[in-house]
Design an enzyme around this catalytic site. Structure first.
Site, PDB file in Angstrom:
ATOM      1  N   ASP A 132      -7.484  -2.462  14.113  1.00 63.71           N
ATOM      2  CA  ASP A 132      -8.862  -2.739  13.688  1.00 63.71           C
ATOM      3  C   ASP A 132      -8.948  -3.987  12.804  1.00 63.71           C
ATOM      4  OD1 ASP A 132      -7.708  -1.853  11.338  1.00 63.71           O
ATOM      5  OD2 ASP A 132      -9.058  -0.151  11.057  1.00 63.71           O
ATOM      6  N   HIS A 142      -7.162  -4.561  10.043  1.00 66.28           N
ATOM      7  CA  HIS A 142      -6.858  -4.401   8.610  1.00 66.28           C
ATOM      8  C   HIS A 142      -5.571  -5.143   8.224  1.00 66.28           C
ATOM      9  CE1 HIS A 142      -4.617  -0.358   9.510  1.00 66.28           C
ATOM     10  NE2 HIS A 142      -3.718  -1.301   9.350  1.00 66.28           N
ATOM     11  N   ASP A 185       0.817  -1.217   0.000  1.00 63.57           N
ATOM     12  CA  ASP A 185       0.000   0.000   0.000  1.00 63.57           C
ATOM     13  C   ASP A 185       0.852   1.270   0.000  1.00 63.57           C
ATOM     14  OD1 ASP A 185       0.941  -0.362   2.606  1.00 63.57           O
ATOM     15  OD2 ASP A 185      -1.010  -0.903   3.415  1.00 63.57           O
ATOM     16  N   GLU A 209      -9.503  -1.813   5.296  1.00 65.68           N
ATOM     17  CA  GLU A 209     -10.148  -1.521   6.566  1.00 65.68           C
ATOM     18  C   GLU A 209     -11.385  -2.403   6.747  1.00 65.68           C
ATOM     19  OE1 GLU A 209      -8.459   0.077   8.537  1.00 65.68           O
ATOM     20  OE2 GLU A 209      -8.047   2.164   8.032  1.00 65.68           O
TER      21      GLU A 209
END
Ligand code: PGA
Length: 234
Positions: free
Chosen positions: A132, A134, A63, A139
């Site tokens: 979270d 990810h 990413d 996400e």
């Protein structure tokens, strides 16, 4: 999923590094998927110290932030050159990092997928995990079949990553990330998660139901996924 728990992050990282090194020795033209963030820094340090031959290796990063100049210290391009690439004999043209300044982002993303396919697919994908759940910057609520695309970061991820920037306001809102479907096509996955702040995300990913609410939980369906933990994250 194979869960490897070690007392400390350094011990877990050393085992992961040995696995990556063994892979590179066995397949000198391996295609690696690489991650950024604080977790893989020690893995890259360990790999650098092993004096491996990277001349035939191809890499694809997961990413990149959208809109940061590529020489910004917090761009993932800067991160990769600082923490790994400049210390090894990898060929610049064999390294791939999403272009956060692409004019046509959807076209760039399609091209990134095409380049991964043209390289023969990813042999071994290194992953971290967000608090979270990810993986990459997929996400919660990301499609489990998603491909490389633009994503909006959650406030939680922006808060988590504010430590790398001057303030949370400076953390970009948008990113390009490989999709969950892209990651799942890697032939092997190595996920590293250390520290108490990852405990919940790891418990859900490893023991919870497979759900887009915790994108890492899809790794339960991966034929060769290893999860490296320290005693705190475990
Ligand atoms: P970290 O990030 O290694 O900085 O904790 C992990 C991630 O967001 O994937």
């Amino acid at each position: 999923m194979e869960i490897i728990i070690q007392p400390t992050a350094l011990e877990a990282t050393a085992i992961a590094a040995r696995m990556v090194a063994a892979h590179l020795r066995e397949k000198p033209d391996a295609v690696l998927g690489l991650a950024t963030g604080s977790t893989p820094v020690s893995l890259y340090k360990e790999l650098i110290s092993m004096n491996l031959d990277w001349s035939g290796v191809t890499t694809f990063n997961l990413d990149e932030y959208i809109g940061l100049p590529c020489d910004h210290p917090q761009s993932y391009r800067s991160f990769m050159w600082e923490n790994l690439f400049r210390h090894v004999n990898i060929r610049r043209e064999n390294t791939h990092i999403p272009d956060g300044n692409a004019v046509d982002v959807p076209a760039f993303c399609r091209g990134y997928e095409d380049r991964i396919a043209a390289a023969g697919g990813i042999d071994l994908q290194v992953l971290g995990i967000g608090t979270d759940g990810h993986i990459g910057f997929n996400e919660p609520s990301s499609s489990l079949a998603s491909r490389t695309r633009i994503k909006t970061l959650t406030q939680r991820t922006r808060d988590d990553n504010a430590r790398f920037f001057g303030s949370v306001e400076e953390v970009p809102h948008h990113v390009i990330t490989m999709g969950i479907g892209t990651i799942m096509e890697a032939r092997q996955c190595l996920l590293l998660a250390f520290g108490e702040n990852k405990t919940r995300a790891i418990a859900e990913a490893v023991e919870g139901p497979i759900t887009a609410s915790n994108p890492a939980s899809i790794l339960q369906m991966h034929p060769s996924a290893r999860v490296f933990l320290d005693s705190e994250s475990a």
